[in-house]
Design an enzyme around this catalytic site. Structure first.
Site, PDB file in Angstrom:
ATOM      1  N   TRP A   1       7.265  46.647  12.079  1.00  0.00           N
ATOM      2  CA  TRP A   1       7.570  46.617  13.520  1.00  0.00           C
ATOM      3  C   TRP A   1       8.817  47.446  13.854  1.00  0.00           C
ATOM      4  O   TRP A   1       9.174  47.582  15.005  1.00  0.00           O
ATOM      5  CB  TRP A   1       7.729  45.178  14.013  1.00  0.00           C
ATOM      6  CG  TRP A   1       8.486  44.303  13.093  1.00  0.00           C
ATOM      7  CD1 TRP A   1       9.828  44.090  13.076  1.00  0.00           C
ATOM      8  CD2 TRP A   1       7.932  43.515  12.031  1.00  0.00           C
ATOM      9  NE1 TRP A   1      10.148  43.223  12.070  1.00  0.00           N
ATOM     10  CE2 TRP A   1       8.999  42.849  11.418  1.00  0.00           C
ATOM     11  CE3 TRP A   1       6.634  43.309  11.555  1.00  0.00           C
ATOM     12  CZ2 TRP A   1       8.821  41.983  10.338  1.00  0.00           C
ATOM     13  CZ3 TRP A   1       6.456  42.450  10.479  1.00  0.00           C
ATOM     14  CH2 TRP A   1       7.527  41.798   9.881  1.00  0.00           C
TER      15      TRP A   1
ATOM     16  N   GLU B   1       8.051  39.489  16.933  1.00  0.00           N
ATOM     17  CA  GLU B   1       9.120  38.517  17.229  1.00  0.00           C
ATOM     18  C   GLU B   1       8.567  37.093  17.270  1.00  0.00           C
ATOM     19  O   GLU B   1       9.198  36.167  16.788  1.00  0.00           O
ATOM     20  CB  GLU B   1       9.779  38.837  18.579  1.00  0.00           C
ATOM     21  CG  GLU B   1      10.686  40.039  18.549  1.00  0.00           C
ATOM     22  CD  GLU B   1      12.028  39.752  17.884  1.00  0.00           C
ATOM     23  OE1 GLU B   1      12.443  38.580  17.829  1.00  0.00           O
ATOM     24  OE2 GLU B   1      12.652  40.709  17.411  1.00  0.00           O
TER      25      GLU B   1
ATOM     26  N   GLN C   1       9.209  31.278  13.201  1.00  0.00           N
ATOM     27  CA  GLN C   1       9.357  30.204  12.212  1.00  0.00           C
ATOM     28  C   GLN C   1       8.761  30.592  10.867  1.00  0.00           C
ATOM     29  O   GLN C   1       8.439  29.735  10.073  1.00  0.00           O
ATOM     30  CB  GLN C   1       8.666  28.926  12.699  1.00  0.00           C
ATOM     31  CG  GLN C   1       9.584  28.013  13.493  1.00  0.00           C
ATOM     32  CD  GLN C   1       9.177  27.933  14.945  1.00  0.00           C
ATOM     33  OE1 GLN C   1       8.335  28.685  15.411  1.00  0.00           O
ATOM     34  NE2 GLN C   1       9.766  27.018  15.671  1.00  0.00           N
TER      35      GLN C   1
ATOM     36  N   LEU D   1      -0.545  30.427   9.807  1.00  0.00           N
ATOM     37  CA  LEU D   1       0.849  30.729  10.170  1.00  0.00           C
ATOM     38  C   LEU D   1       1.590  29.501  10.696  1.00  0.00           C
ATOM     39  O   LEU D   1       2.817  29.480  10.721  1.00  0.00           O
ATOM     40  CB  LEU D   1       0.895  31.811  11.256  1.00  0.00           C
ATOM     41  CG  LEU D   1       1.004  33.269  10.826  1.00  0.00           C
ATOM     42  CD1 LEU D   1       1.132  34.161  12.061  1.00  0.00           C
ATOM     43  CD2 LEU D   1       2.213  33.504   9.932  1.00  0.00           C
TER      44      LEU D   1
ATOM     45  N   CYS E   1      28.619  42.491   0.800  1.00  0.00           N
ATOM     46  CA  CYS E   1      28.563  42.327   2.264  1.00  0.00           C
ATOM     47  C   CYS E   1      29.513  43.278   2.984  1.00  0.00           C
ATOM     48  O   CYS E   1      30.691  43.373   2.640  1.00  0.00           O
ATOM     49  CB  CYS E   1      28.914  40.880   2.627  1.00  0.00           C
ATOM     50  SG  CYS E   1      28.877  40.588   4.400  1.00  0.00           S
TER      51      CYS E   1
HETATM   52  S1  SF4 Z   1      29.744  34.530   3.838  1.00  0.00           S
HETATM   53 FE1  SF4 Z   1      30.781  36.197   4.889  1.00  0.00          FE
HETATM   54  S2  SF4 Z   1      31.249  37.709   3.319  1.00  0.00           S
HETATM   55 FE2  SF4 Z   1      29.758  36.315   2.476  1.00  0.00          FE
HETATM   56  S3  SF4 Z   1      27.798  37.303   2.857  1.00  0.00           S
HETATM   57 FE3  SF4 Z   1      28.161  35.921   4.582  1.00  0.00          FE
HETATM   58  S4  SF4 Z   1      29.185  37.150   6.153  1.00  0.00           S
HETATM   59 FE4  SF4 Z   1      29.299  38.287   4.214  1.00  0.00          FE
END
Ligand code: SF4
Length: 372
Positions: free
Chosen positions: A42, A55, A60, A98, A218
């Site tokens: 999508w 969406e 769910q 689903l 992250c």
């Molecule tokens: S807890 Fe914070 S640092 Fe860790 S993955 Fe989630 S957003 Fe990123």
């Protein structure tokens, strides 16, 4: 994070992020997304109809489950006009497996409305989109941002978790909805809303996962308050768990002399509305399973049956309760079945059962019938 916010938990809820933090959050997330974002079907379209379908299916359900359903759906109903003119049974059949079938019924209803009121064009105004059946605030935001790049925030389960960790939210999610919406609105990159919303969903699905988030991968690592406080595995805070109510249900597979089985279509309103099922109902205190089945069938269909051997006993969990289905073979004795508490009844052969949409728990009854 500002020091004021650190001193007072409530401070997180009022103004958790500075302007420069917000800029960094936007930049780092978008950079990460352009390198690491998932390639989902999508995302290869800006057709609001296809995006809307995705969406709703994703509301769910996990991405990997949704993909084949999404592809089959667009083949069967390539446009909103095709969906609007389809029979509800066909729509429910395509949705079978689903779960949360109100989503399919609402898609069908909304398609008619879009054709009637908007000439088949998905509405571009938020107020018009949210007025369609089955479209809440986050779904409207998801569609309008993905299809038209409108600066509309979203707040699905993944986004809630990410944001709650970002600001180290000192409350369970359910008690902080409005604050989380504010944060989602604040961090959204207004001129890149399409990518930003997709990016934050990806972050929640692939990095900031419910258990053991991969903080070292992250893009928000240096700004994330949960990580700074080493709370990433304990946030979001949880409400105390309440055990789900458990219902015992008697279910009848009623055979007639021609070897056909009686099925009924559930009423439109309520759980699993419009789906077909084997008739039955809740076992009352002190009642045996055969007594319950005979009584329910009399009350619901106005016929007399003989309750025979047990076919199968199976458990199924819905969002708010669990059921145990005690399924028995039964023999039709007398009376013409009437839809007293359902929309329709039919005698069908075992092979015809595949033509009707059934809830998941009933699929296991059909499988057991075929193994006899
Ligand atoms: S807890 Fe914070 S640092 Fe860790 S993955 Fe989630 S957003 Fe990123």
């Amino acid at each position: 994070m500002g020091s004021k916010a650190k001193d007072s938990p409530a401070g997180y809820l009022r103004s958790p992020l500075t302007r420069s933090e917000i800029e960094q959050l936007r930049r780092s997330l978008l950079d990460w997304y352009h390198q690491q974002g998932r390639d989902l079907p999508w995302r290869q379209t800006q057709d609001p109809y296809a995006i809307w379908i995705s969406e709703i299916m994703l509301q769910q359900t996990q991405v990997q489950t949704v993909i084949p359903y999404y592809q089959r759906w667009l083949k069967a109903f390539p446009t909103v006009f095709d969906l609007a003119k389809a029979e509800q049974q066909q729509v429910l059949k395509l949705w079978q497996g689903l779960g949360y079938y109100a989503r399919a019924r609402n898609l069908h209803r909304a398609a008619s409305k879009i054709v009637q009121d908007w000439g088949g064009q998905f509405p571009t105004q938020y107020e018009q989109a949210i007025a369609l059946p089955g479209i809440g605030r986050t779904t409207a935001g998801g569609i309008l941002s993905a299809a038209f790049n409108q600066p509309q925030p979203i707040l699905d389960g993944n986004v809630k978790r990410v944001l709650a960790r970002l600001v180290a939210l000192p409350l369970p999610l359910k008690r902080a909805e409005s604050q989380l919406w504010q944060i989602s609105e604040q961090v959204l990159a207004p001129d890149q809303a399409r990518d930003f919303n997709q990016a934050i969903m990806d972050l929640g699905a692939t990095v900031c996962t419910p258990k053991a988030p991969s903080c070292l991968l992250c893009p928000w690592l240096t700004l994330c308050h949960a990580h700074q406080l080493n709370l990433q595995s304990t946030l979001p805070m949880r409400e105390a768990a309440v055990p789900l109510p458990h219902k015992q249900i008697g279910v009848a597979v009623i055979w007639n002399q021609q070897g056909q089985i009686l099925i009924d279509r559930r009423r439109q309103e309520g759980l699993l509305g419009g789906l077909w099922e084997f008739p039955g109902g809740k076992i009352e205190p002190g009642e045996t399973v055969p007594d319950c089945i005979a009584r329910e069938i009399r009350e619901e269909l106005g016929i007399e049956i003989e309750v025979g051997d047990r076919l199968i006993t199976l458990d199924h969990t819905y969002t708010h309760f669990k059921v145990t289905l005690n399924v028995h073979h039964c023999r039709h004795l007398q009376g013409e079945p009437q839809p007293l508490e359902c929309d329709e009844v039919r005698w069908v052969s075992l092979s015809e059962l595949d033509d009707f949409p059934f809830p998941k728990a009933n699929e296991r009854i059909i499988a057991a019938l075929r193994q006899r």
